[in-house]
Design a protein around this motif. Structure first.
Motif, PDB file in Angstrom:
ATOM      1  N   GLU A  99      -0.623   6.920  -1.636  1.00  0.00           N
ATOM      2  CA  GLU A  99       0.522   6.614  -0.786  1.00  0.00           C
ATOM      3  C   GLU A  99      -0.025   6.254   0.584  1.00  0.00           C
ATOM      4  N   LEU A 100       0.341   5.070   1.051  1.00  0.00           N
ATOM      5  CA  LEU A 100      -0.099   4.569   2.350  1.00  0.00           C
ATOM      6  C   LEU A 100       0.949   4.956   3.392  1.00  0.00           C
ATOM      7  N   HIS A 101       0.505   5.508   4.507  1.00  0.00           N
ATOM      8  CA  HIS A 101       1.411   5.942   5.563  1.00  0.00           C
ATOM      9  C   HIS A 101       1.184   5.090   6.807  1.00  0.00           C
ATOM     10  N   PHE A 102       2.284   4.720   7.459  1.00  0.00           N
ATOM     11  CA  PHE A 102       2.243   3.790   8.579  1.00  0.00           C
ATOM     12  C   PHE A 102       2.919   4.374   9.813  1.00  0.00           C
ATOM     13  N   GLU A 103       2.608   3.783  10.947  1.00  0.00           N
ATOM     14  CA  GLU A 103       3.217   4.211  12.198  1.00  0.00           C
ATOM     15  C   GLU A 103       4.717   3.885  12.226  1.00  0.00           C
ATOM     16  N   LYS A 104       5.109   2.709  11.739  1.00  0.00           N
ATOM     17  CA  LYS A 104       6.502   2.265  11.839  1.00  0.00           C
ATOM     18  C   LYS A 104       7.193   2.132  10.488  1.00  0.00           C
ATOM     19  N   SER A 105       6.498   1.674   9.488  1.00  0.00           N
ATOM     20  CA  SER A 105       7.096   1.395   8.179  1.00  0.00           C
ATOM     21  C   SER A 105       7.160   2.644   7.312  1.00  0.00           C
ATOM     22  N   ASP A 106       8.032   2.596   6.315  1.00  0.00           N
ATOM     23  CA  ASP A 106       8.095   3.673   5.328  1.00  0.00           C
ATOM     24  C   ASP A 106       6.812   3.671   4.499  1.00  0.00           C
ATOM     25  N   PRO A 107       6.450   4.818   3.934  1.00  0.00           N
ATOM     26  CA  PRO A 107       5.250   4.865   3.076  1.00  0.00           C
ATOM     27  C   PRO A 107       5.373   3.903   1.890  1.00  0.00           C
ATOM     28  N   ILE A 108       4.238   3.422   1.430  1.00  0.00           N
ATOM     29  CA  ILE A 108       4.181   2.539   0.261  1.00  0.00           C
ATOM     30  C   ILE A 108       3.291   3.206  -0.777  1.00  0.00           C
ATOM     31  N   LYS A 109       3.813   3.340  -2.005  1.00  0.00           N
ATOM     32  CA  LYS A 109       3.017   3.887  -3.111  1.00  0.00           C
ATOM     33  C   LYS A 109       2.339   2.732  -3.835  1.00  0.00           C
ATOM     34  N   VAL A 110       1.056   2.924  -4.135  1.00  0.00           N
ATOM     35  CA  VAL A 110       0.252   1.894  -4.791  1.00  0.00           C
ATOM     36  C   VAL A 110      -0.607   2.556  -5.864  1.00  0.00           C
ATOM     37  N   ASP A 111      -0.773   1.877  -6.991  1.00  0.00           N
ATOM     38  CA  ASP A 111      -1.724   2.316  -8.007  1.00  0.00           C
ATOM     39  C   ASP A 111      -2.980   1.473  -7.875  1.00  0.00           C
ATOM     40  N   LEU A 112      -4.125   2.131  -7.715  1.00  0.00           N
ATOM     41  CA  LEU A 112      -5.406   1.429  -7.640  1.00  0.00           C
ATOM     42  C   LEU A 112      -6.004   1.399  -9.034  1.00  0.00           C
ATOM     43  N   PRO A 113      -6.106   0.216  -9.645  1.00  0.00           N
ATOM     44  CA  PRO A 113      -6.790   0.148 -10.938  1.00  0.00           C
ATOM     45  C   PRO A 113      -8.266   0.485 -10.733  1.00  0.00           C
ATOM     46  N   VAL A 114      -8.821   1.288 -11.643  1.00  0.00           N
ATOM     47  CA  VAL A 114     -10.236   1.643 -11.561  1.00  0.00           C
ATOM     48  C   VAL A 114     -11.033   0.557 -12.282  1.00  0.00           C
TER      49      VAL A 114
END
Length: 155
Positions: free
Chosen positions: A130-145
């Motif tokens: 989950e990416l967290h930002f100063e202004k935007s809502d968090p974004i969930k991402v799946d990282l393929p291995v």
């Protein structure tokens, strides 16, 4: 020449803004002064130790800059963001994401660092972050291995 370049840049920005408004998945209209973030090219090379790196690109199609301030993941309680300068890695508190620009986290450069992995994912698995930002809502991402030596810049 400078006026022509400025006018052309404004026309291109307006056309891009109109195109994005038509395909925007959010209820906010383009050009409303908010960051508009999208993530692409995400991956994690298969870890060979109890540490791993994560790489991705965040594109900001909005008129306002933002900052990536932290990353969390169930795979590690110690996830940090690092910059690489003069072949030395160091933890940073944030990465800027410019308005109408992008932040690239890539091999040999800025990246996400996962320390003390709770498990070692295998090639073909996906690691949730989950990416967290100063202004935007968090974004969930799946990282393929991917393979340990995977580098999309070489393709």
């Amino acid at each position: 020449m400078n006026r022509r370049t400025t006018a052309l840049s404004a026309a291109v920005a307006l056309a891009a803004s109109l195109a994005l408004t038509g395909c925007s998945s959010s209820s906010d209209a383009a050009g409303d002064g908010k960051p508009e973030l999208k993530v692409s090219g995400a991956f994690m090379p298969k870890p060979v130790t109890d540490m791993a790196g994560g790489f991705l690109t965040i594109t900001n199609d909005g008129d306002t800059a933002d900052r990536l301030t932290s990353v969390t993941s169930p795979i590690s309680d110690d996830v940090t963001i690092h910059e690489t300068k003069d072949q030395k890695m160091r933890e940073v508190k944030f990465f800027d994401i410019p308005a109408n620009g992008k932040l690239s986290l890539a091999r040999g450069g800025n990246h996400i660092m996962f320390m003390s992995l709770k498990e070692k994912p295998e090639q073909g698995d996906k690691v949730s972050v989950e990416l967290h930002f100063e202004k935007s809502d968090p974004i969930k991402v799946d990282l393929p291995v991917e393979a340990a030596n995977h580098n999309p810049q070489q393709h």
